[in-house]
Design a protein around this motif. Structure first.
Motif, PDB file in Angstrom:
ATOM      1  N   ARG A  46       0.627  -1.091   0.079  1.00  0.00           N
ATOM      2  CA  ARG A  46      -0.097  -0.335   0.141  1.00  0.00           C
ATOM      3  C   ARG A  46       0.407   1.180  -0.196  1.00  0.00           C
ATOM      4  NH1 ARG A  46      -2.454   3.851   3.695  1.00  0.00           N
ATOM      5  NH2 ARG A  46      -5.158   3.725   2.493  1.00  0.00           N
ATOM      6  N   TRP A  47       1.848   1.159   0.771  1.00  0.00           N
ATOM      7  CA  TRP A  47       2.847   2.806   0.830  1.00  0.00           C
ATOM      8  C   TRP A  47       3.240   2.939  -0.273  1.00  0.00           C
ATOM      9  CZ3 TRP A  47       7.737   2.362  -0.238  1.00  0.00           C
ATOM     10  CH2 TRP A  47       8.434   0.843  -0.479  1.00  0.00           C
ATOM     11  N   HIS A 217      11.739  -6.696   5.065  1.00  0.00           N
ATOM     12  CA  HIS A 217      12.083  -6.211   3.494  1.00  0.00           C
ATOM     13  C   HIS A 217      10.121  -5.605   4.241  1.00  0.00           C
ATOM     14  CE1 HIS A 217      14.097  -8.898   1.242  1.00  0.00           C
ATOM     15  NE2 HIS A 217      14.526  -7.801  -0.131  1.00  0.00           N
ATOM     16  N   GLY A 218      10.160  -5.500   5.096  1.00  0.00           N
ATOM     17  CA  GLY A 218       8.777  -4.336   5.010  1.00  0.00           C
ATOM     18  C   GLY A 218       7.553  -5.082   3.789  1.00  0.00           C
ATOM     19  N   LEU A 219       7.012  -6.671   4.080  1.00  0.00           N
ATOM     20  CA  LEU A 219       6.235  -7.592   3.883  1.00  0.00           C
ATOM     21  C   LEU A 219       4.923  -7.787   5.376  1.00  0.00           C
ATOM     22  CD1 LEU A 219       7.792  -9.322   1.167  1.00  0.00           C
ATOM     23  CD2 LEU A 219       5.992  -7.458   0.779  1.00  0.00           C
ATOM     24  N   ILE A 220       4.049  -7.862   5.507  1.00  0.00           N
ATOM     25  CA  ILE A 220       3.170  -8.720   6.925  1.00  0.00           C
ATOM     26  C   ILE A 220       2.782  -9.599   6.135  1.00  0.00           C
ATOM     27  CG2 ILE A 220       1.319  -7.157   6.277  1.00  0.00           C
ATOM     28  CD1 ILE A 220       0.711  -7.088   9.471  1.00  0.00           C
ATOM     29  N   GLY A 239      -0.277  -0.658   7.496  1.00  0.00           N
ATOM     30  CA  GLY A 239       0.541  -0.181   7.071  1.00  0.00           C
ATOM     31  C   GLY A 239       1.645   0.754   7.382  1.00  0.00           C
ATOM     32  N   GLU A 240       1.261   1.128   9.006  1.00  0.00           N
ATOM     33  CA  GLU A 240       2.536   2.299   9.834  1.00  0.00           C
ATOM     34  C   GLU A 240       3.227   1.060  10.391  1.00  0.00           C
ATOM     35  OE1 GLU A 240      -0.266   4.665  11.620  1.00  0.00           O
ATOM     36  OE2 GLU A 240      -0.562   6.313  11.083  1.00  0.00           O
ATOM     37  N   LEU A 241       2.874  -0.080  10.526  1.00  0.00           N
ATOM     38  CA  LEU A 241       3.603  -1.223  11.254  1.00  0.00           C
ATOM     39  C   LEU A 241       4.775  -1.557  10.335  1.00  0.00           C
ATOM     40  CD1 LEU A 241       1.153  -3.527  12.991  1.00  0.00           C
ATOM     41  CD2 LEU A 241       2.778  -1.372  13.878  1.00  0.00           C
ATOM     42  N   ILE A 242       4.384  -1.344   8.994  1.00  0.00           N
ATOM     43  CA  ILE A 242       5.137  -2.345   8.056  1.00  0.00           C
ATOM     44  C   ILE A 242       6.161  -1.309   7.541  1.00  0.00           C
ATOM     45  CG2 ILE A 242       5.621  -2.290   5.404  1.00  0.00           C
ATOM     46  CD1 ILE A 242       2.856  -3.619   5.601  1.00  0.00           C
ATOM     47  N   THR A 243       5.399   0.429   7.896  1.00  0.00           N
ATOM     48  CA  THR A 243       6.721   1.221   7.596  1.00  0.00           C
ATOM     49  C   THR A 243       7.838   1.825   8.594  1.00  0.00           C
ATOM     50  OG1 THR A 243       4.547   2.782   6.633  1.00  0.00           O
ATOM     51  CG2 THR A 243       6.777   3.516   7.381  1.00  0.00           C
ATOM     52  N   ALA A 247      11.429   1.544   8.018  1.00  0.00           N
ATOM     53  CA  ALA A 247      12.386   2.460   8.744  1.00  0.00           C
ATOM     54  C   ALA A 247      13.588   1.677   9.712  1.00  0.00           C
ATOM     55  CB  ALA A 247      12.372   3.228   9.227  1.00  0.00           C
ATOM     56  N   GLY A 248      13.678   0.539  10.295  1.00  0.00           N
ATOM     57  CA  GLY A 248      13.821   0.133  11.224  1.00  0.00           C
ATOM     58  C   GLY A 248      15.323  -0.524   9.910  1.00  0.00           C
ATOM     59  N   SER A 249      14.970  -1.372   9.472  1.00  0.00           N
ATOM     60  CA  SER A 249      16.045  -1.727   8.495  1.00  0.00           C
ATOM     61  C   SER A 249      17.251  -1.268   7.942  1.00  0.00           C
ATOM     62  CB  SER A 249      14.698  -2.692   7.702  1.00  0.00           C
ATOM     63  OG  SER A 249      14.351  -3.750   7.424  1.00  0.00           O
ATOM     64  N   VAL A 250      16.208  -0.320   7.676  1.00  0.00           N
ATOM     65  CA  VAL A 250      17.017   1.064   6.838  1.00  0.00           C
ATOM     66  C   VAL A 250      17.789   1.174   7.926  1.00  0.00           C
ATOM     67  CG1 VAL A 250      17.230   3.128   5.542  1.00  0.00           C
ATOM     68  CG2 VAL A 250      15.683   1.848   4.909  1.00  0.00           C
TER      69      VAL A 250
END
Length: 262
Positions: A46-47, A217-220, A239-243, A247-250
Protein backbone atom coordinates in the motif's frame (compact mmCIF):
# COMPACT_ATOMS: atom_id res chain seq x y z
CA UNK A 1 -2.64 0.25 -22.70
CA UNK A 2 -3.74 1.17 -26.21
CA UNK A 3 -1.25 -1.02 -28.06
CA UNK A 4 0.90 -4.11 -27.58
CA UNK A 5 4.40 -3.89 -26.19
CA UNK A 6 7.25 -5.89 -24.70
CA UNK A 7 8.78 -6.09 -21.24
CA UNK A 8 12.06 -7.87 -21.80
CA UNK A 9 11.10 -11.08 -23.61
CA UNK A 10 7.45 -10.87 -22.49
CA UNK A 11 4.78 -9.56 -24.88
CA UNK A 12 1.99 -7.56 -23.24
CA UNK A 13 -1.24 -6.19 -24.71
CA UNK A 14 -3.12 -4.76 -21.72
CA UNK A 15 -2.57 -3.24 -18.29
CA UNK A 16 -2.96 -6.53 -16.41
CA UNK A 17 -0.40 -8.25 -18.60
CA UNK A 18 1.93 -5.28 -18.12
CA UNK A 19 1.63 -5.60 -14.33
CA UNK A 20 2.35 -9.32 -14.49
CA UNK A 21 5.22 -8.72 -16.89
CA UNK A 22 6.94 -6.20 -14.64
CA UNK A 23 6.32 -8.50 -11.66
CA UNK A 24 7.92 -11.46 -13.42
CA UNK A 25 10.83 -9.32 -14.53
CA UNK A 26 11.42 -8.05 -10.99
CA UNK A 27 11.20 -11.50 -9.39
CA UNK A 28 13.57 -12.97 -11.97
CA UNK A 29 16.29 -10.60 -10.77
CA UNK A 30 18.76 -12.08 -8.28
CA UNK A 31 18.01 -9.35 -5.71
CA UNK A 32 14.28 -10.14 -5.67
CA UNK A 33 14.17 -13.93 -6.00
CA UNK A 34 13.77 -14.11 -2.23
CA UNK A 35 10.30 -12.54 -2.66
CA UNK A 36 8.95 -15.37 -4.84
CA UNK A 37 6.02 -17.25 -3.37
CA UNK A 38 5.81 -15.05 -0.28
CA UNK A 39 2.50 -15.24 1.62
CA UNK A 40 2.21 -11.51 2.29
CA UNK A 41 -0.94 -9.43 2.67
CA UNK A 42 -1.71 -6.83 0.00
CA UNK A 43 -1.36 -4.12 2.65
CA UNK A 44 2.39 -4.72 2.35
CA UNK A 45 2.34 -2.84 -0.96
CA UNK A 46 0.00 0.00 0.00
CA UNK A 47 2.83 2.42 0.83
CA UNK A 48 4.01 2.36 -2.79
CA UNK A 49 0.79 4.08 -3.90
CA UNK A 50 -0.32 5.95 -0.79
CA UNK A 51 2.80 7.42 0.79
CA UNK A 52 1.63 10.89 1.82
CA UNK A 53 2.85 10.38 5.40
CA UNK A 54 6.22 8.92 4.41
CA UNK A 55 9.24 11.22 4.16
CA UNK A 56 10.61 11.27 0.59
CA UNK A 57 14.04 10.08 1.71
CA UNK A 58 12.54 7.10 3.55
CA UNK A 59 10.36 6.28 0.53
CA UNK A 60 13.45 6.12 -1.70
CA UNK A 61 15.43 4.04 0.79
CA UNK A 62 12.44 1.74 1.40
CA UNK A 63 12.17 1.18 -2.35
CA UNK A 64 15.86 0.21 -2.43
CA UNK A 65 15.28 -2.08 0.57
CA UNK A 66 12.25 -3.80 -0.97
CA UNK A 67 14.04 -4.32 -4.29
CA UNK A 68 17.18 -5.66 -2.56
CA UNK A 69 19.36 -3.06 -4.29
CA UNK A 70 21.08 -1.66 -1.17
CA UNK A 71 24.80 -2.12 -1.69
CA UNK A 72 26.66 -4.87 0.16
CA UNK A 73 29.97 -6.62 -0.50
CA UNK A 74 28.30 -9.79 -1.78
CA UNK A 75 26.10 -7.79 -4.15
CA UNK A 76 29.05 -5.79 -5.48
CA UNK A 77 31.03 -9.00 -5.97
CA UNK A 78 28.13 -10.52 -7.90
CA UNK A 79 28.08 -7.67 -10.41
CA UNK A 80 31.90 -7.73 -10.76
CA UNK A 81 32.58 -4.52 -8.90
CA UNK A 82 33.91 -6.06 -5.68
CA UNK A 83 37.47 -6.29 -4.44
CA UNK A 84 37.29 -10.01 -3.69
CA UNK A 85 36.75 -9.48 0.05
CA UNK A 86 33.07 -10.13 0.80
CA UNK A 87 33.37 -10.56 4.58
CA UNK A 88 31.19 -8.37 6.79
CA UNK A 89 32.85 -5.12 7.79
CA UNK A 90 31.61 -5.78 11.32
CA UNK A 91 34.28 -8.51 11.68
CA UNK A 92 31.60 -11.23 11.96
CA UNK A 93 33.51 -13.47 9.59
CA UNK A 94 30.32 -13.95 7.56
CA UNK A 95 29.61 -12.84 3.98
CA UNK A 96 28.19 -9.32 3.99
CA UNK A 97 24.75 -9.94 2.50
CA UNK A 98 21.71 -7.77 3.11
CA UNK A 99 20.05 -10.57 5.07
CA UNK A 100 23.13 -10.91 7.30
CA UNK A 101 23.28 -7.16 7.97
CA UNK A 102 19.58 -6.92 8.85
CA UNK A 103 19.18 -10.21 10.71
CA UNK A 104 22.33 -11.44 12.42
CA UNK A 105 25.27 -9.01 12.27
CA UNK A 106 26.56 -8.25 15.77
CA UNK A 107 27.02 -4.58 14.83
CA UNK A 108 23.28 -4.16 14.19
CA UNK A 109 22.04 -6.11 17.23
CA UNK A 110 20.92 -3.05 19.20
CA UNK A 111 19.31 -1.50 16.12
CA UNK A 112 17.40 -4.74 15.44
CA UNK A 113 16.12 -4.76 19.03
CA UNK A 114 15.06 -1.12 18.58
CA UNK A 115 13.24 -2.05 15.35
CA UNK A 116 11.34 -4.78 17.20
CA UNK A 117 10.50 -2.48 20.12
CA UNK A 118 9.25 0.31 17.85
CA UNK A 119 6.84 -2.12 16.19
CA UNK A 120 5.58 -3.20 19.63
CA UNK A 121 5.09 0.43 20.74
CA UNK A 122 3.21 1.26 17.56
CA UNK A 123 1.06 -1.85 17.93
CA UNK A 124 0.05 -0.83 21.45
CA UNK A 125 -1.16 2.55 20.19
CA UNK A 126 -3.20 1.21 17.29
CA UNK A 127 -6.25 -0.87 18.35
CA UNK A 128 -9.46 1.11 17.97
CA UNK A 129 -10.83 -0.59 21.09
CA UNK A 130 -7.73 0.27 23.17
CA UNK A 131 -9.78 2.52 25.47
CA UNK A 132 -11.78 -0.52 26.58
CA UNK A 133 -8.83 -2.91 26.70
CA UNK A 134 -6.11 -3.30 29.28
CA UNK A 135 -2.66 -3.49 27.72
CA UNK A 136 0.25 -5.33 29.32
CA UNK A 137 3.71 -4.97 27.79
CA UNK A 138 6.10 -7.90 28.32
CA UNK A 139 4.22 -9.42 31.28
CA UNK A 140 6.26 -12.01 33.17
CA UNK A 141 4.12 -15.17 33.14
CA UNK A 142 5.34 -17.93 35.50
CA UNK A 143 5.61 -21.46 34.09
CA UNK A 144 6.47 -24.70 35.89
CA UNK A 145 10.24 -24.34 35.59
CA UNK A 146 10.73 -20.85 34.12
CA UNK A 147 8.69 -17.92 32.84
CA UNK A 148 7.53 -16.50 29.53
CA UNK A 149 7.32 -12.89 28.34
CA UNK A 150 5.14 -12.24 25.28
CA UNK A 151 5.47 -8.74 23.86
CA UNK A 152 1.86 -7.75 24.54
CA UNK A 153 -1.25 -9.10 26.22
CA UNK A 154 -4.49 -7.23 25.50
CA UNK A 155 -7.44 -8.00 27.77
CA UNK A 156 -10.84 -7.02 26.44
CA UNK A 157 -13.99 -8.23 28.19
CA UNK A 158 -13.41 -11.98 28.78
CA UNK A 159 -10.81 -12.46 26.02
CA UNK A 160 -7.03 -12.18 26.23
CA UNK A 161 -5.00 -11.60 23.08
CA UNK A 162 -1.36 -12.68 23.29
CA UNK A 163 0.68 -10.78 20.68
CA UNK A 164 4.32 -11.41 19.91
CA UNK A 165 6.33 -9.59 17.23
CA UNK A 166 8.92 -11.15 14.92
CA UNK A 167 10.87 -9.76 11.95
CA UNK A 168 12.18 -12.80 10.02
CA UNK A 169 13.20 -13.46 6.43
CA UNK A 170 10.29 -13.87 4.00
CA UNK A 171 10.93 -17.58 3.51
CA UNK A 172 10.59 -18.08 7.28
CA UNK A 173 7.40 -16.05 7.90
CA UNK A 174 5.00 -19.00 7.85
CA UNK A 175 7.30 -21.13 10.00
CA UNK A 176 7.79 -18.25 12.46
CA UNK A 177 4.03 -17.69 12.71
CA UNK A 178 3.43 -21.39 13.41
CA UNK A 179 6.20 -21.58 16.02
CA UNK A 180 4.89 -18.57 17.93
CA UNK A 181 1.28 -19.73 17.67
CA UNK A 182 2.23 -23.14 19.07
CA UNK A 183 4.45 -21.60 21.76
CA UNK A 184 1.75 -19.34 23.19
CA UNK A 185 -1.13 -21.66 22.35
CA UNK A 186 0.12 -24.81 24.10
CA UNK A 187 -1.84 -26.05 27.09
CA UNK A 188 0.84 -25.04 29.62
CA UNK A 189 1.10 -21.49 28.30
CA UNK A 190 -2.67 -20.99 28.03
CA UNK A 191 -3.15 -22.25 31.60
CA UNK A 192 -0.32 -20.05 32.86
CA UNK A 193 -1.85 -17.02 31.11
CA UNK A 194 -5.24 -17.74 32.68
CA UNK A 195 -3.68 -18.06 36.14
CA UNK A 196 -1.57 -14.93 35.73
CA UNK A 197 -4.54 -12.84 34.64
CA UNK A 198 -6.75 -14.32 37.38
CA UNK A 199 -4.24 -13.12 39.99
CA UNK A 200 -4.59 -9.65 38.47
CA UNK A 201 -8.37 -9.83 38.79
CA UNK A 202 -9.35 -10.75 35.22
CA UNK A 203 -11.87 -13.48 34.50
CA UNK A 204 -10.82 -14.84 31.12
CA UNK A 205 -12.88 -17.24 29.02
CA UNK A 206 -10.64 -17.34 25.95
CA UNK A 207 -6.94 -16.86 25.22
CA UNK A 208 -6.12 -16.10 21.59
CA UNK A 209 -2.69 -15.96 19.98
CA UNK A 210 -1.75 -13.29 17.44
CA UNK A 211 1.84 -13.58 16.18
CA UNK A 212 2.70 -10.32 14.40
CA UNK A 213 5.13 -11.40 11.69
CA UNK A 214 6.57 -8.84 9.29
CA UNK A 215 9.75 -9.32 7.28
CA UNK A 216 12.67 -6.92 7.20
CA UNK A 217 11.56 -6.08 3.64
CA UNK A 218 8.33 -4.73 5.13
CA UNK A 219 6.03 -7.58 4.10
CA UNK A 220 3.43 -8.60 6.67
CA UNK A 221 2.37 -12.25 6.82
CA UNK A 222 -1.20 -12.81 5.62
CA UNK A 223 -2.49 -14.45 8.82
CA UNK A 224 -0.99 -11.70 10.97
CA UNK A 225 -2.77 -9.03 8.93
CA UNK A 226 -6.09 -10.91 9.12
CA UNK A 227 -5.92 -11.22 12.91
CA UNK A 228 -4.90 -7.58 13.36
CA UNK A 229 -7.89 -6.47 11.29
CA UNK A 230 -10.15 -8.58 13.52
CA UNK A 231 -8.68 -6.74 16.49
CA UNK A 232 -9.98 -3.52 14.99
CA UNK A 233 -6.69 -2.28 13.58
CA UNK A 234 -7.20 -0.45 10.29
CA UNK A 235 -5.31 -0.96 7.05
CA UNK A 236 -3.70 2.45 7.53
CA UNK A 237 -2.45 1.46 10.98
CA UNK A 238 -1.10 -1.87 9.73
CA UNK A 239 0.64 0.10 7.00
CA UNK A 240 2.29 2.21 9.69
CA UNK A 241 3.66 -0.97 11.30
CA UNK A 242 5.14 -1.91 7.94
CA UNK A 243 6.69 1.55 7.55
CA UNK A 244 8.28 1.26 10.99
CA UNK A 245 9.70 -2.16 10.11
CA UNK A 246 11.25 -0.78 6.92
CA UNK A 247 12.58 2.35 8.65
CA UNK A 248 14.17 0.11 11.30
CA UNK A 249 15.78 -2.05 8.63
CA UNK A 250 17.18 0.99 6.83
CA UNK A 251 18.63 2.21 10.12
CA UNK A 252 20.25 -1.20 10.72
CA UNK A 253 21.82 -1.00 7.27
CA UNK A 254 23.13 2.55 7.82
CA UNK A 255 24.64 1.62 11.19
CA UNK A 256 26.50 -1.31 9.66
CA UNK A 257 27.70 0.61 6.60
CA UNK A 258 28.76 3.76 8.49
CA UNK A 259 29.53 2.59 11.98
CA UNK A 260 31.09 -0.86 11.79
CA UNK A 261 34.59 0.55 11.55
CA UNK A 262 33.98 3.76 13.49
Amino acid sequence: MSRAGRIGNIEVSNLQEAKEGWRERMLSHADCKILQGVKADQISYRWLLKNEKMFPRLFIRATHLRSGSLSTKTRRARVARGTGDNKCRGDCGKPESLNHVLQSCMVTHDARCARHNQIVKQLVRQPQHVKQAEIMIEPRIPLKTSFCKPDIIMVESDTAYVCDVAVPLESCMEETWNIKHEKYGCDEMVAATWNHLAVLGHRIATVKQIPVVTSWHGLIYTKSAIHLKRLGISKISIGELITIAMAGSVKCYDICMRGANG
